[in-house]
Write a protein that holds these residues in place. Sequence first.
Motif, PDB file in Angstrom:
ATOM      1  N   UNK A  18       3.760   1.775  16.586  1.00  0.00           N
ATOM      2  CA  UNK A  18       1.771   1.224  16.933  1.00  0.00           C
ATOM      3  C   UNK A  18       1.547   2.405  16.397  1.00  0.00           C
ATOM      4  N   UNK A  19       0.496   1.256  15.304  1.00  0.00           N
ATOM      5  CA  UNK A  19      -0.349   3.266  14.650  1.00  0.00           C
ATOM      6  C   UNK A  19      -1.917   2.561  15.477  1.00  0.00           C
ATOM      7  N   UNK A  20      -2.432   3.632  15.677  1.00  0.00           N
ATOM      8  CA  UNK A  20      -3.581   3.301  16.287  1.00  0.00           C
ATOM      9  C   UNK A  20      -4.296   5.325  16.581  1.00  0.00           C
ATOM     10  N   UNK A  21      -5.906   4.576  16.445  1.00  0.00           N
ATOM     11  CA  UNK A  21      -6.527   6.183  16.207  1.00  0.00           C
ATOM     12  C   UNK A  21      -6.050   6.532  16.878  1.00  0.00           C
ATOM     13  N   UNK A  22      -6.315   8.748  17.087  1.00  0.00           N
ATOM     14  CA  UNK A  22      -6.919   9.465  18.866  1.00  0.00           C
ATOM     15  C   UNK A  22      -7.607   8.979  19.050  1.00  0.00           C
ATOM     16  N   UNK A  23      -7.323  10.397  20.389  1.00  0.00           N
ATOM     17  CA  UNK A  23      -9.063   9.533  20.974  1.00  0.00           C
ATOM     18  C   UNK A  23      -9.001  11.116  21.611  1.00  0.00           C
ATOM     19  N   UNK A  71      -3.204   8.941  26.838  1.00  0.00           N
ATOM     20  CA  UNK A  71      -2.313   8.160  27.715  1.00  0.00           C
ATOM     21  C   UNK A  71      -2.041   8.015  26.978  1.00  0.00           C
ATOM     22  N   UNK A  72      -0.185   7.602  26.590  1.00  0.00           N
ATOM     23  CA  UNK A  72      -0.006   7.514  25.344  1.00  0.00           C
ATOM     24  C   UNK A  72       1.386   5.911  25.842  1.00  0.00           C
TER      25      UNK A  72
END
Length: 249
Positions: free
Chosen positions: A52-57, A164-165
């Motif tokens: 899963x690829x997602x933007x960091x926060x 939160x991962x």
Amino acid sequence: MTRSFRSLSLGAVLLAASALTAPAVLAQETSMAGMHRMQAPPSLNLSAHGEVRLAPDMATITFGVLTEAPTAAAAMRSNAARMNEVIAALRRAGIAERDVQTSGLNLSAQYDYVQNQPPKLRGYQANNRVTVTINDLSRVGTTADAVVAAGVNQIDGISFGLKESGAAEDRARQLAVRALQAKAALYAQALGVPLGGIRSLTESGGYSPRPPQPMYARAEMAMDSGSTPVAAGELTVRIDITGVYDLER
């Protein structure tokens, strides 16, 4: 008479031993045949993964204040004064106290070395390092500029992460299981045998924060081009699994 009796007795003993041994051998052979029949069915040992690829926060920056002075006390006083200014700059930038942590404090003597001469004490060097967590990525560049302007002269690097991962890991698990099941079905079809149930499943991987990347920031950068540009990019959350499937006979 005595010899005949002894011969007869020896023959009886051998016959009795043979009678006892034969059933034991037969039982052992029967048991081994049963074990062969009870062997586990053929199986597939496969692996797959889900990503899963997602933007960091969030972002983490580690920086430091390095000072030198003729005496150890002077080096520490100078370092403390500059670090207090840096902490104040962080407060003005909106960084909460809980998001600032001292990650290193060092004081060391500095020597000048000349060939064929003993080392000569030049002074002392104090180094105070702080790790800062930034929960608003729009403030990363301006925060770096603020601390440099306040006295920071070392920036070790910046890393991006997730607050939160769990949700991303669960999604990666689902993708991994689907990939594993599809692979198992494909192998069974290619082999021309029915696919049985899954015997075991193991997992590895998961979310791991990206290692700090070098970040070079100077006070003049902030003056020349506004805030220091920072690109967060994307993070990859990966789950690896291995499964063993039975193949029907």
